[in-house]
Enzyme design. Structure first.
Site, PDB file in Angstrom:
ATOM      1  N   CYS A  66      15.948  46.634  60.300  1.00 55.46           N
ATOM      2  CA  CYS A  66      15.189  47.511  59.407  1.00 55.46           C
ATOM      3  C   CYS A  66      13.919  47.960  60.121  1.00 55.46           C
ATOM      4  O   CYS A  66      13.265  47.162  60.795  1.00 55.46           O
ATOM      5  CB  CYS A  66      14.835  46.750  58.127  1.00 55.46           C
ATOM      6  SG  CYS A  66      13.949  47.720  56.902  1.00 55.46           S
ATOM      7  N   HIS A  93      21.798  49.464  52.051  1.00 53.58           N
ATOM      8  CA  HIS A  93      20.556  48.971  52.661  1.00 53.58           C
ATOM      9  C   HIS A  93      19.390  49.883  52.297  1.00 53.58           C
ATOM     10  O   HIS A  93      18.336  49.411  51.843  1.00 53.58           O
ATOM     11  CB  HIS A  93      20.725  48.901  54.185  1.00 53.58           C
ATOM     12  CG  HIS A  93      19.472  48.558  54.918  1.00 53.58           C
ATOM     13  ND1 HIS A  93      19.281  47.335  55.512  1.00 53.58           N
ATOM     14  CD2 HIS A  93      18.333  49.270  55.150  1.00 53.58           C
ATOM     15  CE1 HIS A  93      18.073  47.316  56.075  1.00 53.58           C
ATOM     16  NE2 HIS A  93      17.488  48.485  55.872  1.00 53.58           N
ATOM     17  N   GLU A  94      19.553  51.185  52.500  1.00 55.38           N
ATOM     18  CA  GLU A  94      18.457  52.122  52.233  1.00 55.38           C
ATOM     19  C   GLU A  94      18.121  52.195  50.751  1.00 55.38           C
ATOM     20  O   GLU A  94      16.944  52.238  50.374  1.00 55.38           O
ATOM     21  CB  GLU A  94      18.788  53.508  52.784  1.00 55.38           C
ATOM     22  CG  GLU A  94      18.942  53.566  54.292  1.00 55.38           C
ATOM     23  CD  GLU A  94      17.745  53.031  55.068  1.00 55.38           C
ATOM     24  OE1 GLU A  94      16.602  53.088  54.559  1.00 55.38           O
ATOM     25  OE2 GLU A  94      17.949  52.551  56.197  1.00 55.38           O
ATOM     26  N   HIS A 116      15.773  49.576  49.222  1.00 56.82           N
ATOM     27  CA  HIS A 116      14.327  49.810  49.343  1.00 56.82           C
ATOM     28  C   HIS A 116      13.751  50.432  48.071  1.00 56.82           C
ATOM     29  O   HIS A 116      12.596  50.179  47.725  1.00 56.82           O
ATOM     30  CB  HIS A 116      14.023  50.737  50.525  1.00 56.82           C
ATOM     31  CG  HIS A 116      14.100  50.083  51.858  1.00 56.82           C
ATOM     32  ND1 HIS A 116      13.219  49.105  52.262  1.00 56.82           N
ATOM     33  CD2 HIS A 116      14.957  50.273  52.897  1.00 56.82           C
ATOM     34  CE1 HIS A 116      13.529  48.722  53.492  1.00 56.82           C
ATOM     35  NE2 HIS A 116      14.577  49.415  53.897  1.00 56.82           N
TER      36      HIS A 116
END
EC number: 3.5.1.88
Length: 178
Positions: free
Chosen positions: A102, A144-145, A148
């Site tokens: 990341c 994953h993104e 956030h």
């Protein structure tokens, strides 16, 4: 080209939940500049994706896109895409593991398991609505993104902290980045 500062793990902004983007917002010059800046920042850092909270903007905005990424050799290309207000639904209990890194946790990797196949609903920068089934590496990147946007970092998803460490150490002891 306008590269913004990427926040690092420990910054409290990375742990906050982002607000949805409105259709009025996507019409503004500020929004269009933000998207350009996000792509510039992602490319400069050699990332596969970038979420707005990583540059201190608590809005549900993700940009992705990568070809022949040196940080993840051997992974498929990810087409450029702007993702607004995503909703992800796992479509299977089957998972795949991947050594994730990341931009907000520089120099480190961890082994994370995520659902193999997801349904993602989102809006693009023109206000078009999408509903797509996604699998493989792209599904890992999107999950994953989008994490956030909920204040979640990949380190929160580690099942075994022994499978987390600095890139150089993992390269020599686990051969995970060959």
């Amino acid at each position: 080209m306008s590269v913004r500062k990427i926040l690092r793990m420990g910054d409290p902004i990375l742990r906050k939940i982002s607000e949805p983007v409105t259709e009025d917002e996507i019409q503004t010059k500020e929004f269009k500049k933000l998207i350009r800046d996000m792509f510039d920042t992602m490319r400069h850092a050699e990332g596969v994706g970038l979420a707005a909270p990583q540059i201190g903007i608590l809005k549900q905005i993700v940009v992705v896109g990568s070809e022949d990424n040196e940080r993840y050799p051997g992974t498929p290309d990810v087409p450029e895409r702007i993702i607004l207000n995503p909703v992800i639904t796992p479509l299977t209990k089957d998972t795949s593991g991947f050594w994730e890194g990341c931009l907000s946790v520089p120099g480190m990797r961890g082994y994370v398991e995520r659902p193999n196949q997801i349904r993602m609903q989102w809006m693009d920068e023109k206000g078009n609505q999408f509903d797509e089934t996604i699998d493989g590496y792209k599904a890992i990147v999107y999950q994953h993104e989008c994490d956030h946007l909920q204040g979640i970092l990949y380190v929160d998803r580690l099942k075994d902290t022994k499978l987390f460490g600095f890139n150089e150490t993992l390269d020599s002891s686990h051969n995970v980045l060959d």
